[in-house]
Design an enzyme around this catalytic site. Structure first.
Site: not given
Length: 291
Positions: A138-140, A172
Protein backbone atom coordinates in the site's frame (compact mmCIF):
# COMPACT_ATOMS: atom_id res chain seq x y z
CA UNK A 1 37.47 -26.85 24.23
CA UNK A 2 36.64 -25.01 21.02
CA UNK A 3 33.83 -22.49 21.28
CA UNK A 4 31.11 -22.51 18.62
CA UNK A 5 31.34 -19.65 16.12
CA UNK A 6 29.61 -16.49 17.25
CA UNK A 7 26.46 -15.69 15.30
CA UNK A 8 26.94 -12.66 13.06
CA UNK A 9 25.57 -9.48 14.61
CA UNK A 10 23.61 -8.59 11.49
CA UNK A 11 21.71 -11.92 11.61
CA UNK A 12 20.67 -12.17 15.24
CA UNK A 13 17.56 -11.00 17.03
CA UNK A 14 18.70 -8.49 19.62
CA UNK A 15 18.07 -9.04 23.31
CA UNK A 16 16.26 -6.45 25.44
CA UNK A 17 19.58 -5.54 27.08
CA UNK A 18 21.26 -5.01 23.69
CA UNK A 19 18.39 -2.82 22.47
CA UNK A 20 18.41 -0.64 25.59
CA UNK A 21 22.19 -0.21 25.29
CA UNK A 22 21.80 0.88 21.65
CA UNK A 23 19.01 3.31 22.60
CA UNK A 24 21.27 4.87 25.24
CA UNK A 25 23.94 5.37 22.59
CA UNK A 26 21.38 7.04 20.32
CA UNK A 27 20.28 9.43 23.05
CA UNK A 28 23.84 10.49 23.79
CA UNK A 29 25.50 10.71 20.40
CA UNK A 30 23.50 10.04 17.27
CA UNK A 31 21.63 12.38 14.97
CA UNK A 32 19.03 10.80 12.70
CA UNK A 33 20.07 9.88 9.17
CA UNK A 34 16.45 10.35 8.11
CA UNK A 35 13.72 12.37 9.81
CA UNK A 36 10.15 12.58 8.61
CA UNK A 37 6.47 12.12 9.32
CA UNK A 38 6.93 8.46 10.22
CA UNK A 39 9.71 9.09 12.74
CA UNK A 40 13.49 9.10 12.77
CA UNK A 41 15.98 6.54 11.47
CA UNK A 42 19.43 6.16 13.00
CA UNK A 43 22.34 4.25 11.52
CA UNK A 44 24.20 2.19 14.10
CA UNK A 45 27.65 0.97 13.05
CA UNK A 46 27.64 -0.93 9.74
CA UNK A 47 24.83 -3.41 10.15
CA UNK A 48 21.92 -1.87 12.04
CA UNK A 49 19.25 0.75 11.48
CA UNK A 50 16.98 1.93 14.29
CA UNK A 51 13.58 3.46 13.55
CA UNK A 52 12.20 5.61 16.38
CA UNK A 53 8.64 6.89 16.54
CA UNK A 54 6.70 8.76 19.21
CA UNK A 55 4.10 7.02 21.33
CA UNK A 56 1.14 9.09 20.10
CA UNK A 57 -2.02 7.62 18.57
CA UNK A 58 -1.05 8.09 14.89
CA UNK A 59 2.56 6.92 15.19
CA UNK A 60 1.60 4.06 17.49
CA UNK A 61 -0.93 2.77 14.94
CA UNK A 62 1.67 2.76 12.15
CA UNK A 63 4.28 1.19 14.43
CA UNK A 64 1.85 -1.57 15.46
CA UNK A 65 0.90 -2.32 11.84
CA UNK A 66 4.54 -2.34 10.72
CA UNK A 67 5.64 -4.57 13.60
CA UNK A 68 2.80 -7.02 13.00
CA UNK A 69 3.49 -7.12 9.25
CA UNK A 70 7.27 -7.41 9.33
CA UNK A 71 7.05 -10.33 11.76
CA UNK A 72 5.13 -12.25 9.09
CA UNK A 73 7.61 -11.52 6.29
CA UNK A 74 10.70 -13.66 5.81
CA UNK A 75 12.24 -13.13 2.39
CA UNK A 76 15.61 -12.02 0.94
CA UNK A 77 13.92 -8.97 -0.65
CA UNK A 78 12.26 -7.84 2.60
CA UNK A 79 14.24 -5.82 5.15
CA UNK A 80 15.48 -8.07 7.95
CA UNK A 81 13.81 -7.56 11.35
CA UNK A 82 16.19 -7.48 14.33
CA UNK A 83 13.93 -6.56 17.24
CA UNK A 84 11.49 -4.06 18.75
CA UNK A 85 10.85 -2.37 22.08
CA UNK A 86 9.12 0.52 23.84
CA UNK A 87 11.38 2.76 25.90
CA UNK A 88 10.59 6.09 27.58
CA UNK A 89 7.79 7.44 25.36
CA UNK A 90 9.27 6.07 22.12
CA UNK A 91 8.75 2.92 20.07
CA UNK A 92 11.78 1.39 18.39
CA UNK A 93 12.23 -0.98 15.46
CA UNK A 94 15.66 -2.52 14.88
CA UNK A 95 16.31 -3.41 11.26
CA UNK A 96 18.99 -4.48 8.82
CA UNK A 97 21.02 -1.50 7.58
CA UNK A 98 21.13 -0.88 3.84
CA UNK A 99 23.37 1.29 1.70
CA UNK A 100 20.88 3.66 -0.01
CA UNK A 101 17.32 3.88 -1.25
CA UNK A 102 16.17 3.63 -4.85
CA UNK A 103 15.56 7.37 -5.06
CA UNK A 104 19.25 7.97 -4.36
CA UNK A 105 20.23 5.30 -6.90
CA UNK A 106 18.18 7.02 -9.61
CA UNK A 107 19.55 10.44 -8.68
CA UNK A 108 23.10 9.09 -8.51
CA UNK A 109 23.41 8.47 -12.23
CA UNK A 110 22.05 6.50 -15.12
CA UNK A 111 21.29 2.92 -14.20
CA UNK A 112 22.04 0.37 -16.91
CA UNK A 113 19.28 -1.72 -18.43
CA UNK A 114 20.58 -4.82 -16.66
CA UNK A 115 20.59 -3.00 -13.30
CA UNK A 116 17.04 -1.79 -13.89
CA UNK A 117 15.79 -5.29 -14.69
CA UNK A 118 17.55 -6.76 -11.63
CA UNK A 119 16.05 -4.08 -9.36
CA UNK A 120 12.61 -4.65 -10.90
CA UNK A 121 12.92 -8.39 -10.24
CA UNK A 122 13.94 -7.80 -6.62
CA UNK A 123 11.00 -5.48 -5.96
CA UNK A 124 8.58 -7.90 -7.64
CA UNK A 125 9.92 -10.85 -5.64
CA UNK A 126 9.39 -8.99 -2.36
CA UNK A 127 5.93 -7.94 -3.50
CA UNK A 128 5.10 -11.51 -4.55
CA UNK A 129 6.03 -12.77 -1.07
CA UNK A 130 3.64 -10.25 0.49
CA UNK A 131 0.85 -11.03 -1.96
CA UNK A 132 1.21 -14.77 -1.34
CA UNK A 133 0.39 -13.94 2.29
CA UNK A 134 -2.52 -11.79 1.05
CA UNK A 135 -0.86 -8.59 2.28
CA UNK A 136 -0.74 -5.41 0.19
CA UNK A 137 2.17 -3.05 0.85
CA UNK A 138 0.00 0.00 0.00
CA UNK A 139 2.95 2.43 -0.17
CA UNK A 140 5.43 1.17 -2.77
CA UNK A 141 7.72 3.97 -4.00
CA UNK A 142 11.48 4.47 -4.49
CA UNK A 143 11.89 5.89 -0.95
CA UNK A 144 10.58 2.57 0.42
CA UNK A 145 12.95 0.40 -1.62
CA UNK A 146 16.46 -0.02 -0.23
CA UNK A 147 19.61 -1.34 -1.88
CA UNK A 148 22.45 -3.08 -0.05
CA UNK A 149 26.13 -2.54 -0.85
CA UNK A 150 25.74 -5.42 -3.33
CA UNK A 151 22.60 -3.79 -4.84
CA UNK A 152 20.25 -6.41 -3.40
CA UNK A 153 16.71 -5.05 -3.14
CA UNK A 154 14.96 -4.76 0.23
CA UNK A 155 11.37 -3.52 0.68
CA UNK A 156 10.82 -1.39 3.78
CA UNK A 157 8.19 0.68 5.61
CA UNK A 158 5.14 -1.50 6.24
CA UNK A 159 3.17 1.01 8.31
CA UNK A 160 0.45 1.20 5.64
CA UNK A 161 0.36 -2.54 4.85
CA UNK A 162 -3.10 -4.07 4.83
CA UNK A 163 -4.61 -7.51 4.38
CA UNK A 164 -6.38 -8.00 1.05
CA UNK A 165 -10.02 -6.88 0.93
CA UNK A 166 -9.67 -4.61 3.97
CA UNK A 167 -9.89 -0.84 3.95
CA UNK A 168 -6.59 0.89 4.60
CA UNK A 169 -4.14 3.58 3.56
CA UNK A 170 -4.12 4.34 -0.18
CA UNK A 171 -0.45 5.30 -0.22
CA UNK A 172 1.58 8.28 -1.38
CA UNK A 173 0.03 10.71 -3.92
CA UNK A 174 1.46 10.03 -7.37
CA UNK A 175 1.69 6.27 -6.77
CA UNK A 176 -1.99 5.39 -6.90
CA UNK A 177 -4.72 6.20 -9.40
CA UNK A 178 -6.04 9.49 -8.04
CA UNK A 179 -9.52 10.90 -8.49
CA UNK A 180 -10.92 7.54 -9.50
CA UNK A 181 -13.08 4.85 -7.96
CA UNK A 182 -9.90 2.90 -7.22
CA UNK A 183 -9.01 5.21 -4.32
CA UNK A 184 -12.11 3.81 -2.60
CA UNK A 185 -11.30 0.18 -3.41
CA UNK A 186 -10.15 -2.13 -0.64
CA UNK A 187 -6.51 -3.22 -0.48
CA UNK A 188 -5.57 -5.59 -3.29
CA UNK A 189 -2.61 -6.80 -5.31
CA UNK A 190 -3.62 -4.72 -8.33
CA UNK A 191 -3.15 -1.44 -6.47
CA UNK A 192 0.39 -2.44 -5.54
CA UNK A 193 0.97 -3.34 -9.21
CA UNK A 194 0.02 0.22 -10.22
CA UNK A 195 2.58 1.63 -7.76
CA UNK A 196 5.11 -0.88 -9.05
CA UNK A 197 4.44 0.19 -12.64
CA UNK A 198 5.04 3.80 -11.64
CA UNK A 199 8.43 2.77 -10.19
CA UNK A 200 9.26 0.96 -13.44
CA UNK A 201 8.35 4.13 -15.30
CA UNK A 202 10.70 6.17 -13.10
CA UNK A 203 13.51 3.68 -13.73
CA UNK A 204 12.96 3.80 -17.49
CA UNK A 205 12.83 7.58 -17.62
CA UNK A 206 15.47 8.27 -14.98
CA UNK A 207 13.01 10.35 -12.92
CA UNK A 208 13.86 10.33 -9.22
CA UNK A 209 10.48 11.78 -8.27
CA UNK A 210 7.00 11.53 -9.70
CA UNK A 211 6.31 14.83 -11.42
CA UNK A 212 3.54 16.75 -9.69
CA UNK A 213 0.81 17.66 -12.12
CA UNK A 214 -0.92 20.53 -10.31
CA UNK A 215 -2.76 22.64 -12.83
CA UNK A 216 -2.21 20.07 -15.55
CA UNK A 217 -4.88 17.92 -17.13
CA UNK A 218 -2.93 14.64 -17.17
CA UNK A 219 -1.00 12.68 -14.54
CA UNK A 220 2.54 11.33 -14.79
CA UNK A 221 1.13 7.91 -15.70
CA UNK A 222 -1.48 9.20 -18.16
CA UNK A 223 1.22 11.12 -20.01
CA UNK A 224 3.35 7.96 -20.22
CA UNK A 225 0.43 5.96 -21.61
CA UNK A 226 -0.02 8.55 -24.38
CA UNK A 227 3.65 8.52 -25.45
CA UNK A 228 4.89 6.17 -28.20
CA UNK A 229 6.72 3.15 -26.79
CA UNK A 230 9.98 4.07 -28.52
CA UNK A 231 9.99 7.53 -26.91
CA UNK A 232 9.21 6.61 -23.32
CA UNK A 233 12.61 5.39 -22.09
CA UNK A 234 15.51 7.83 -21.69
CA UNK A 235 17.81 7.77 -24.75
CA UNK A 236 20.88 6.80 -22.70
CA UNK A 237 19.30 3.47 -21.86
CA UNK A 238 20.12 2.29 -25.39
CA UNK A 239 23.75 3.34 -25.07
CA UNK A 240 24.86 0.73 -22.53
CA UNK A 241 28.34 -0.75 -22.54
CA UNK A 242 28.89 -3.24 -25.35
CA UNK A 243 26.24 -1.95 -27.77
CA UNK A 244 28.75 -1.73 -30.60
CA UNK A 245 27.21 -4.12 -33.11
CA UNK A 246 23.89 -3.65 -34.85
CA UNK A 247 22.77 -7.06 -33.61
CA UNK A 248 23.48 -6.14 -30.00
CA UNK A 249 21.78 -2.75 -30.41
CA UNK A 250 18.67 -4.40 -31.85
CA UNK A 251 18.51 -6.81 -28.91
CA UNK A 252 18.80 -3.99 -26.37
CA UNK A 253 16.11 -1.96 -28.15
CA UNK A 254 13.81 -4.98 -28.11
CA UNK A 255 14.40 -5.47 -24.37
CA UNK A 256 13.65 -1.82 -23.65
CA UNK A 257 10.43 -1.97 -25.70
CA UNK A 258 9.34 -5.12 -23.85
CA UNK A 259 9.98 -3.37 -20.53
CA UNK A 260 8.07 -0.28 -21.69
CA UNK A 261 5.08 -2.41 -22.70
CA UNK A 262 5.13 -4.25 -19.36
CA UNK A 263 5.25 -0.90 -17.55
CA UNK A 264 2.24 0.40 -19.46
CA UNK A 265 0.26 -2.72 -18.57
CA UNK A 266 1.06 -2.22 -14.88
CA UNK A 267 -0.28 1.37 -14.91
CA UNK A 268 -3.41 0.49 -16.88
CA UNK A 269 -6.39 2.44 -15.54
CA UNK A 270 -8.41 -0.77 -15.36
CA UNK A 271 -6.99 -2.66 -12.39
CA UNK A 272 -8.33 -5.96 -13.77
CA UNK A 273 -6.17 -5.53 -16.87
CA UNK A 274 -2.93 -5.24 -14.90
CA UNK A 275 -0.63 -8.29 -14.96
CA UNK A 276 -0.23 -10.59 -11.98
CA UNK A 277 3.11 -10.46 -10.19
CA UNK A 278 4.02 -13.96 -11.42
CA UNK A 279 3.56 -12.85 -15.02
CA UNK A 280 5.71 -9.78 -14.33
CA UNK A 281 8.50 -11.93 -12.88
CA UNK A 282 8.36 -14.43 -15.74
CA UNK A 283 8.76 -11.60 -18.25
CA UNK A 284 11.58 -9.85 -16.37
CA UNK A 285 13.55 -13.07 -15.89
CA UNK A 286 13.15 -13.81 -19.59
CA UNK A 287 14.52 -10.35 -20.42
CA UNK A 288 17.45 -10.77 -18.05
CA UNK A 289 18.45 -14.12 -19.53
CA UNK A 290 18.04 -13.03 -23.15
CA UNK A 291 21.60 -12.14 -24.10
Amino acid sequence: MQMPPKKELEDEILSQEQMVAIISKIKKNATPAVSGAVGEIFKIEKSLAVKRSKDNDKDLEQYTVELHTINQLKHPNIIKFRGSCHYKAYNYLFLELCHRNLTAAIKGGELTLEEIIKIAIGVAQGMEHMHNLRIAHCDLKPDNIMLTQDDEVKLIDFGAATKFNKEGDIGTPGYFLEGKKETKEKACAERDIYSYGTILLQLLRGDADVITQKGKSVSYQEHALSVDDNKLARPGLLLTEGNKTEDKKTKVEKKVMNLVQLTKRCINKDLRSRPKVKEILDKLRELLLDD
